[in-house]
Design a protein around this motif. Structure first.
Motif, PDB file in Angstrom:
ATOM      1  N   THR A  26       0.837  -1.201   0.000  1.00  0.00           N
ATOM      2  CA  THR A  26       0.000   0.000   0.000  1.00  0.00           C
ATOM      3  C   THR A  26       0.870   1.247   0.000  1.00  0.00           C
ATOM      4  OG1 THR A  26      -1.740  -1.143   1.222  1.00  0.00           O
ATOM      5  CG2 THR A  26      -1.785   1.270   1.235  1.00  0.00           C
ATOM      6  N   PHE A  27       0.573   2.152  -0.942  1.00  0.00           N
ATOM      7  CA  PHE A  27       1.302   3.416  -1.009  1.00  0.00           C
ATOM      8  C   PHE A  27       0.408   4.554  -0.524  1.00  0.00           C
ATOM      9  CE2 PHE A  27       3.269   0.924  -4.498  1.00  0.00           C
ATOM     10  CZ  PHE A  27       4.575   0.909  -4.029  1.00  0.00           C
ATOM     11  N   PHE A  28       1.026   5.528   0.114  1.00  0.00           N
ATOM     12  CA  PHE A  28       0.351   6.766   0.497  1.00  0.00           C
ATOM     13  C   PHE A  28       1.152   7.936  -0.067  1.00  0.00           C
ATOM     14  CE2 PHE A  28      -0.418   3.732   3.977  1.00  0.00           C
ATOM     15  CZ  PHE A  28      -1.805   3.702   3.992  1.00  0.00           C
ATOM     16  N   SER A  29       0.519   9.098  -0.100  1.00  0.00           N
ATOM     17  CA  SER A  29       1.254  10.306  -0.487  1.00  0.00           C
ATOM     18  C   SER A  29       1.270  11.260   0.692  1.00  0.00           C
ATOM     19  CB  SER A  29       0.610  10.977  -1.702  1.00  0.00           C
ATOM     20  OG  SER A  29      -0.618  11.579  -1.354  1.00  0.00           O
ATOM     21  N   LYS A  30       2.383  11.981   0.833  1.00  0.00           N
ATOM     22  CA  LYS A  30       2.547  12.879   1.977  1.00  0.00           C
ATOM     23  C   LYS A  30       3.268  14.147   1.531  1.00  0.00           C
ATOM     24  CE  LYS A  30       3.802  12.572   6.895  1.00  0.00           C
ATOM     25  NZ  LYS A  30       2.391  12.551   7.359  1.00  0.00           N
ATOM     26  N   ILE A  31       2.858  15.288   2.080  1.00  0.00           N
ATOM     27  CA  ILE A  31       3.563  16.542   1.813  1.00  0.00           C
ATOM     28  C   ILE A  31       4.872  16.533   2.594  1.00  0.00           C
ATOM     29  CG2 ILE A  31       3.529  19.051   2.072  1.00  0.00           C
ATOM     30  CD1 ILE A  31       0.495  18.955   1.735  1.00  0.00           C
ATOM     31  N   ASP A  39      -1.902  12.833  -5.818  1.00  0.00           N
ATOM     32  CA  ASP A  39      -2.182  11.844  -4.773  1.00  0.00           C
ATOM     33  C   ASP A  39      -2.555  10.501  -5.391  1.00  0.00           C
ATOM     34  OD1 ASP A  39      -2.886  10.883  -2.065  1.00  0.00           O
ATOM     35  OD2 ASP A  39      -4.955  11.048  -2.771  1.00  0.00           O
ATOM     36  N   SER A  40      -3.443  10.538  -6.371  1.00  0.00           N
ATOM     37  CA  SER A  40      -3.870   9.300  -7.027  1.00  0.00           C
ATOM     38  C   SER A  40      -2.703   8.621  -7.738  1.00  0.00           C
ATOM     39  CB  SER A  40      -4.988   9.594  -8.031  1.00  0.00           C
ATOM     40  OG  SER A  40      -6.140  10.078  -7.377  1.00  0.00           O
ATOM     41  N   MET A  41      -1.880   9.407  -8.410  1.00  0.00           N
ATOM     42  CA  MET A  41      -0.769   8.843  -9.184  1.00  0.00           C
ATOM     43  C   MET A  41       0.324   8.269  -8.288  1.00  0.00           C
ATOM     44  SD  MET A  41      -0.774  11.797 -12.123  1.00  0.00           S
ATOM     45  CE  MET A  41       0.235  11.027 -13.382  1.00  0.00           C
ATOM     46  N   ILE A  42       0.535   8.901  -7.138  1.00  0.00           N
ATOM     47  CA  ILE A  42       1.518   8.378  -6.192  1.00  0.00           C
ATOM     48  C   ILE A  42       1.002   7.096  -5.540  1.00  0.00           C
ATOM     49  CG2 ILE A  42       2.672   8.827  -3.988  1.00  0.00           C
ATOM     50  CD1 ILE A  42       2.890  11.774  -4.880  1.00  0.00           C
ATOM     51  N   LYS A  43      -0.278   7.068  -5.215  1.00  0.00           N
ATOM     52  CA  LYS A  43      -0.848   5.886  -4.558  1.00  0.00           C
ATOM     53  C   LYS A  43      -0.825   4.650  -5.449  1.00  0.00           C
ATOM     54  CE  LYS A  43      -3.827   8.178  -1.161  1.00  0.00           C
ATOM     55  NZ  LYS A  43      -5.210   8.584  -0.821  1.00  0.00           N
ATOM     56  N   MET A  58       5.105  16.337  -2.898  1.00  0.00           N
ATOM     57  CA  MET A  58       4.349  15.205  -2.383  1.00  0.00           C
ATOM     58  C   MET A  58       5.130  13.941  -2.691  1.00  0.00           C
ATOM     59  SD  MET A  58       0.464  16.317  -3.505  1.00  0.00           S
ATOM     60  CE  MET A  58      -0.255  14.745  -3.043  1.00  0.00           C
ATOM     61  N   SER A  59       5.404  13.157  -1.665  1.00  0.00           N
ATOM     62  CA  SER A  59       6.238  11.977  -1.835  1.00  0.00           C
ATOM     63  C   SER A  59       5.529  10.709  -1.383  1.00  0.00           C
ATOM     64  CB  SER A  59       7.542  12.127  -1.045  1.00  0.00           C
ATOM     65  OG  SER A  59       8.293  13.218  -1.523  1.00  0.00           O
ATOM     66  N   GLN A  60       5.950   9.599  -1.971  1.00  0.00           N
ATOM     67  CA  GLN A  60       5.440   8.295  -1.576  1.00  0.00           C
ATOM     68  C   GLN A  60       5.822   8.046  -0.120  1.00  0.00           C
ATOM     69  OE1 GLN A  60       6.893   4.216  -3.155  1.00  0.00           O
ATOM     70  NE2 GLN A  60       5.553   5.059  -4.754  1.00  0.00           N
ATOM     71  N   SER A  61       4.868   7.525   0.660  1.00  0.00           N
ATOM     72  CA  SER A  61       5.072   7.363   2.090  1.00  0.00           C
ATOM     73  C   SER A  61       4.463   6.055   2.578  1.00  0.00           C
ATOM     74  CB  SER A  61       4.443   8.543   2.844  1.00  0.00           C
ATOM     75  OG  SER A  61       4.472   8.351   4.244  1.00  0.00           O
ATOM     76  N   GLY A 117      -0.744  10.571   4.459  1.00  0.00           N
ATOM     77  CA  GLY A 117      -0.539  12.006   4.489  1.00  0.00           C
ATOM     78  C   GLY A 117      -1.773  12.707   3.957  1.00  0.00           C
ATOM     79  N   VAL A 118      -2.050  12.496   2.672  1.00  0.00           N
ATOM     80  CA  VAL A 118      -3.309  13.000   2.104  1.00  0.00           C
ATOM     81  C   VAL A 118      -4.411  12.024   2.506  1.00  0.00           C
ATOM     82  CG1 VAL A 118      -4.562  13.597   0.001  1.00  0.00           C
ATOM     83  CG2 VAL A 118      -2.112  14.107   0.185  1.00  0.00           C
ATOM     84  N   LEU A 119      -5.315  12.487   3.344  1.00  0.00           N
ATOM     85  CA  LEU A 119      -6.348  11.607   3.902  1.00  0.00           C
ATOM     86  C   LEU A 119      -7.587  11.539   3.020  1.00  0.00           C
ATOM     87  CD1 LEU A 119      -6.154  12.659   7.656  1.00  0.00           C
ATOM     88  CD2 LEU A 119      -4.838  10.902   6.451  1.00  0.00           C
TER      89      LEU A 119
END
Length: 328
Positions: A2-7, A133-137, A176-179, A183-185
C-alpha cells in the motif's frame, strides 16, 4: 504494497514589487477611477498585493517556489518524477508548451519527469494535489512537485475597480512523496460548467486576432453566493470521506479570495477564527497560487506543525471547487 502520499516540503515566492491599497488608489486616480484603502479593505480584507515585473513569467515565480519546496523536502531537482502546475496565466498563449514543461527545464530536471498544466483557476492547486495523490498511490510516481503560479496582474482591467483591486501575483509549491504512512487523507473535486459565465476571461483568438475582452470578468455577487455554498458542502464531504469531525481539523487553509467568504466557511465549520490561515490581507487573491502560498507561510512561521491535520479548499472559475485533508 500500500502506497500513500505525503507533503514533505513547502515553498513560496512573491515578486518583490509590493503594491499597497494606497499605491493602487493613486494609480487608479491617475486614470480617473476613484477608490480608497477603506473601500478595498472593507469589501475584501486586502491591504496589499504583489505584481511581477513585465518580463517575469509564471514559470519564473514557479521555479523560485519550487526550489524552496525541494530544499524543505531535502530533495534534488532530479528526484522529481512528476510536475503538475496549476495556472490560469501560462507563459504562452494557447497554453503550450505547458508552463510545467518550462519549469522542468528551468529547474534542470533531465530525467524525463512527466509535466503537465492544470486549468481549474483558483481551485487548480486542489485539483493538482488530488491528481498527484492518485498517481503516487498507484506507485506510478514517487516524488511529485505541485505548483500554483500566477501573474494575474496581466489580465486585470485597471479601469474596473471591482476586480483590479482584488488580485495579485505569486507562486506556491509543495513536494508530495510516496510514504508508508497516510498524508493525504481525502480529496473531493467538483465543477459546474453552467456557471462558467460568472468568472471568466471572455476572449477567443482567431487568426492571431483577439475577439472579445482579454480582461478578467467577475460577477462578484454571484461568485460570493456560489463560493459560500460550495465551500461548506465540499468541506463536509471531504470530512466524511476522511472519517473525521470538524473539531479534529487543526488548521483551515482556504483559497485566499475574500476574508468574508473565508470567515463564513470557518464559522459554518464551528472552527475558531484563530485556526483560519489568512494571507489575503498581504497577498490579495493569487488564484491557483493562494493555497500553497498560505500553507507555506503557516508552515514556516511555525503555526502548522508535523502531525497536525489541515483542510485545504478552493473555489474558482469554471465553476470549480474542491477540498483536501492532509496530515502534515
Amino acid at each position: 504494497m500500500t502506497f500513500f502520499s505525503k507533503i514533505t516540503g513547502t515553498g513560496s515566492f512573491l515578486p518583490p514589487k509590493r503594491v499597497t491599497n494606497q499605491d493602487l488608489t493613486a494609480q487608479l486616480a491617475a486614470n480617473g477611477i476613484e477608490t480608497s484603502d477603506e473601500w478595498i479593505f472593507s469589501r475584501s480584507g486586502i491591504s496589499a498585493r504583489h505584481y511581477a515585473e513585465p518580463a517575469v513569467l509564471s514559470s519564473d515565480l514557479a521555479v523560485e517556489a519550487a526550489r524552496r519546496a525541494l530544499d524543505a523536502a531535502g530533495l534534488q531537482a532530479n528526484d522529481i518524477d512528476l510536475i503538475i502546475l496549476a495556472t490560469s496565466t501560462p507563459d504562452f498563449l494557447g497554453g503550450f508548451p505547458s508552463t510545467a514543461c518550462v519549469v522542468q527545464n528551468k529547474l534542470g530536471i533531465t530525467n524525463g519527469a512527466a509535466a503537465v498544466d492544470v486549468q481549474a483557476v483558483c481551485s487548480g492547486f486542489i485539483y493538482a494535489m488530488a491528481m498527484a495523490d492518485s498517481m503516487i498511490k498507484t506507485g506510478a510516481h514517487k516524488n511529485a512537485l505541485i505548483i500554483g503560479a500566477e501573474v494575474f496582474s496581466r489580465i486585470l482591467n485597471f479601469e474596473d475597480r471591482t476586480t483590479c483591486v482584488l488580485f495579485g501575483d505569486g507562486a506556491g509549491a509543495i513536494v508530495m512523496s510516496q510514504s508508508t504512512e497516510p498524508g493525504v487523507l481525502a480529496t473531493k473535486l467538483h465543477a459546474d460548467g453552467s456557471q462558467s459565465h460568472v468568472l471568466c476571461v471572455p476572449a477567443t483568438v482567431n487568426a492571431g486576432v483577439v475577439n472579445g475582452s482579454a480582461f478578467l470578468y467577475m460577477d462578484g455577487k454571484a461568485v460570493f453566493k456560489l463560493a459560500v455554498s460550495a465551500l461548506e458542502k465540499v468541506a463536509n464531504e471531504v470530512l466524511e470521506i476522511a472519517g473525521l469531525d470538524a473539531t479534529e481539523i487543526d488548521w483551515l487553509v482556504p483559497h485566499q479570495a475574500n476574508i468574508r467568504i473565508m470567515q463564513s466557511t470557518a464559522k459554518k465549520m464551528n472552527m475558531p477564527m484563530d485556526k483560519l490561515v489568512v494571507t489575503v490581507d498581504q497577498h490579495g487573491n493569487t488564484s491557483a497560487a493562494s493555497i500553497p502560498l498560505a500553507l507555506d507561510v503557516a508552515v514556516r512561521d511555525g503555526r502548522i506543525q508535523k502531525g497536525q491535520t489541515v483542510m485545504l479548499e478552493g473555489v474558482g472559475g469554471g465553476f470549480t471547487w474542491g477540498a483536501a485533508i492532509v496530515r502534515m
